[in-house]
Write an enzyme that holds these catalytic residues in place. Structure first.
Site, short mmCIF file in Angstrom:
data_model
loop_
_atom_site.label_atom_id
_atom_site.label_comp_id
_atom_site.label_asym_id
_atom_site.label_seq_id
_atom_site.Cartn_x
_atom_site.Cartn_y
_atom_site.Cartn_z
N GLU A 60 -0.84 52.87 12.42
CA GLU A 60 0.23 52.07 13.03
C GLU A 60 1.13 51.40 11.99
O GLU A 60 2.36 51.38 12.14
CB GLU A 60 -0.36 50.98 13.94
CG GLU A 60 -0.76 51.46 15.32
CD GLU A 60 -2.12 52.16 15.32
OE1 GLU A 60 -2.80 52.14 14.28
OE2 GLU A 60 -2.49 52.71 16.37
N HIS A 117 -9.32 44.94 23.33
CA HIS A 117 -8.39 45.82 24.05
C HIS A 117 -7.80 45.18 25.30
O HIS A 117 -7.28 45.86 26.16
CB HIS A 117 -9.09 47.13 24.44
CG HIS A 117 -9.39 48.01 23.26
ND1 HIS A 117 -10.38 47.72 22.36
CD2 HIS A 117 -8.83 49.17 22.84
CE1 HIS A 117 -10.42 48.67 21.43
NE2 HIS A 117 -9.48 49.55 21.71
#
Lengths: 459, 340
Positions: free
Chosen positions: A193, A262
């Protein structure tokens, strides 16, 4: 031509220092780069280098002297053609009026510190127009259709991210795009990322218009430096020269039973930062209209989707040109007794709460923010002036959250219209637990919204 | 595939064909001198309190950016870290605009809103000026990505220090560049110290030119104090990138004479070490000697260049003090591009 060597400032905060040692004496010739003295500040000992050449004619401050003020003369130099240029004299002689002006300006600056000009007020865009016929589609397809439409219209638009191409998207948002646009415009990236976000921002600085998909926004934290320091700030730091037209999109917030790393809402994180726009669609029309607007917007846009909403079906305009304005909230349900402000998946819960409240004789107005930044304070304030009561609803944490910001903005905008303190309904201030029962308790619940409305309406 | 050859002008013996044309060397000499004089002036203005905050000078490293720039074409992009004034001048940005940005004035490249570390010129292909160590490496890979996407034949040069070379995103970027075969020259400016930490104490690798070896990125160690050697190596790198073979890595062995920033007393190295580099390896002195010895440049000829450079720098310093501070209305401009 004589010149004076001044006590230099060796850091932005230094005002005085000790002249610890002279390494040159009167009569010595110096040239550029020679160390001529050592200076001690409270932090460090530093060497002073000569800037130009000449001969030291006199030393004005003897070594060991403490408290020598910055810019006071410490030695005199004679000789070299460039000598005069290294002194304050060189500048004052050259343009004394300019120098006085500089000093006057700096005084003005200090006085002005208490009266910083106010932020310009940008009027929100005009109300949403009627787009005519609709058909039911899922949020997932709405997002895909929005990207496809913009990619057809502009060859500089491309999609990149993990599993967006061959796998057709981790959540199947990019289904079919690889086939239509090819591998150059629908790009699978490795799981990096930080690297691929920086790469996309760099590409955007040249005028390309990337759409970066984060598999979930939780992983955008790996790249947050590039999003904020590079994408959001460069326009300002470049004096308006270098913009960054880029969309960062993906699912945000809690999904289901995926635990703390998450399940997190990033609305407040990104909305905090000037230079970014932050959007959060609820239904299919929001998803399609706002994503098209985000891709066309010349600024970096954070586009917060919700995994649970992907499979939900809503009516969406069929007009090929359908697009929604950024910065405009939508009144999803009109009411008179209380204003409920929500975004993303929580708009659905607000609508359910309004339904329940109606059964009990309470009329709730529901506002779907759509745009977190810029925030449509005008639409919210108009509603609060009518209902006189405010409840905010979000999945995220309460501290410095979106509810806190909306409530404060309403206190500032229409305090006299509030008949009760605003109430926030939000996720609990804890990392998300895994256990089914605990997860349920950690997220906002319908009955909490109903109770919050009852408390602000004193019912 | 990967090579580890140190190129240096020392191997050039007398009587051989000079490795550079006279005019090119004269221009390199002038460009390096301009950076040197500009930086000295910036240091002086800093000492007078006219420049604030961080100010990282490029003195000592001039041969690197000047040598590489000689191999670039219009349309190529350059990006670097916060030690960036030299790169701006090398790409052709005006000394006035750079110096006025340092003094925080409206005449600066960023209207005084960026400062020393944040200047840009799309026209000159200069994409900053970045203050976060290593961030420019991913961004520079993105510049190369744009060239790849547009198939415009341009290449991107991404400069970073040996300190930044340990950042994770550098390796993420190299992998991406090798994977997509992006036309990117990675230039590590190894000036031996990442702020106060020597490269030996920060990097387990002794040959940073091989840092891309895992992805098959060819690398060379280059004598970064020799503008001719730098140019030769950069030519090879540029040709490789222009042939769509992917990224290339150059480790420039160089040295900064000044501290990391203006407020760095540089106690992590001896004065003798600095002095020795200045006396034996200075890039400007080396170029000057080559001009005199091999190209019969005269003192008068070189003095014209010296005077010209001094005049440009003095003009920039005057402009940087006369240009007004940005008006207060500038506070609120350029936060976002305005939309309808």
């Amino acid at each position: 031509m004589g010149a004076v060597i001044l006590m230099p400032a060796l850091s932005p905060t230094m005002t005085e220092g000790k002249l610890a040692r002279w390494l040159k004496k009167e009569g010595d010739a110096v040239k550029s780069g020679d160390v001529i003295a050592e200076i001690e500040t409270d932090k460090a000992t530093m060497e002073v280098e000569a800037v130009d050449e000449g001969t030291i004619t006199s030393i004005l401050v003897s070594e060991g002297t403490e408290g020598v003020a910055v810019n006071s003369p410490i030695a005199e130099l004679d000789g070299g053609a460039g000598a005069a240029a290294q002194t304050m004299h060189g500048i004052t002689n050259k343009n004394p009026r300019e120098n006085e002006k500089m000093i006057a300006d700096s005084g003005t600056r200090q006085r002005m510190e208490g009266t910083v000009p106010a932020a310009p007020h940008t009027p929100p865009p005009s109300a949403e127009k009627d787009w005519g016929p609709t058909k039911p589609i899922t949020v997932r397809d709405a997002l895909r259709d929005a990207m496809a439409a913009e990619m057809r219209a502009d060859k500089d638009v491309f999609l990149m991210g993990e599993e967006v191409a061959q796998y057709q998207g981790a959540y199947k948002i990019s289904q079919g795009l690889l086939d239509e646009f090819g591998a150059k415009r629908v790009i699978d990236t490795p799981i990096t990322e930080h690297g691929f976000t920086g790469m996309a921002v760099g590409a955007a600085m040249t005028g390309l218009k990337p759409i970066v998909e984060f598999m979930t926004f939780n992983f955008s934290m790996q790249a947050i430096d590039q999003i904020i320091n590079s994408a959001a700030k460069t326009l300002y730091m470049s004096g308006g020269q270098l913009g960054c037209q880029i969309v960062f999109r993906g699912p945000n917030g809690a999904a289901s039973r995926v635990a703390a790393q998450h399940s997190q809402c990033y609305a407040s994180w990104y909305a905090h930062c000037p230079g970014l726009k932050v959007l959060a669609p609820w239904n299919a029309a929001d998803a399609k209209g706002l994503l098209r607007a985000a891709i066309r917007d010349p600024n970096p846009v954070i586009f917060l989707e919700n995994e649970i909403m992907y499979g939900h079906t809503f009516e969406c305009p069929t007009d090929d040109d359908f697009i929604l304005p950024i910065g405009k909230a939508k009144v999803e349900r009109e009411g008179t007794d209380v204003t409920i402000v929500a975004f993303s998946i929580m708009v659905g819960m607000a609508m359910q709460a309004a339904e329940k409240l109606a059964e009990q004789g309470i009329s709730a107005e529901v506002i779907n923010l759509r745009s977190i930044r810029p925030l449509d304070t005008e639409t919210i304030a108009n509603s609060v002036r009518k209902t006189n009561r405010l409840v905010t609803l979000e999945e995220g944490w309460p501290f410095a959250g979106i509810g806190a910001e909306v409530a404060m903005q309403m206190v500032e905008a229409c305090f006299d219209h509030l008949d009760a303190p605003p109430v926030r309904v939000h996720g609990l201030d804890i990392p998300m637990p895994y256990a089914a029962n605990l997860e349920k308790l950690a997220l906002p619940r319908l009955e909490q919204v109903v109770d919050a409305v009852k408390s602000v309406t004193y019912k | 595939m990967a090579q580890a050859t140190e190129t240096t002008s020392k191997r050039r013996g007398k009587g051989k064909e000079p490795p550079i044309a006279r005019d090119d060397l004269l221009k390199a000499y002038r460009d390096m001198l301009l950076i040197r004089r500009f930086e000295e002036k910036a240091g002086q203005l800093y000492g007078m309190g006219l420049i604030g905050g961080f100010c990282h000078l490029y003195i000592g490293q001039e041969a690197v950016v000047v040598g590489v720039q000689m191999c670039l074409k219009s349309g190529d992009e350059v990006i670097t870290s916060y030690r960036d004034h030299g790169h701006m001048l090398a790409t052709g940005m005006e000394a006035r605009g750079v110096m006025a940005e340092l003094t925080g004035r409206i005449g600066g490249y960023s209207k005084g809103k960026g400062g020393s570390m944040h200047m840009f010129s799309r026209e000159k292909g200069f994409y900053g000026g970045h203050g976060i160590v290593g961030a420019q490496v991913s961004l520079g890979t993105g510049l190369a990505f744009a060239n790849w996407y547009r198939e415009d034949g341009a290449i991107a040069v991404t400069y970073f220090g040996e300190g930044a070379s340990n950042q994770g995103q550098v390796y993420e970027s190299m992998n991406l560049a090798a994977l997509f075969k992006l036309p990117c020259i990675y230039v590590i400016e190894n000036n031996k110290y990442g702020m106060g930490t020597s490269v030996e104490r920060a990097s387990a690798s002794r040959d940073l030119s091989q840092n891309g070896a895992a992805w098959g990125i060819p690398g060379e160690q280059v004598n970064g104090m020799d503008v001719v050697a730098v140019r030769e190596a950069a030519e090879r790198a540029a040709a490789y990138c222009r042939a769509n073979k992917g990224p290339y890595l150059l480790e420039m062995k160089t040295y900064r004479y000044r501290g990391h920033s203006m407020s760095d007393p540089a106690k992590y190295r001896t004065r003798e070490e600095v002095q020795k580099m200045r006396e034996t390896s200075d890039c400007i002195e080396t170029a000057r000697k080559l001009l005199v010895d091999q190209f019969a440049a005269t003192e008068a000829e070189l003095k014209v260049i010296d005077d010209d450079v001094k005049a440009i720098v003095q003009d920039a310093a005057d402009f940087a003090q006369q240009s007004p501070e940005p008006p207060e209305s500038e506070l609120w401009t350029d936060v976002l591009v305005e939309t309808k």
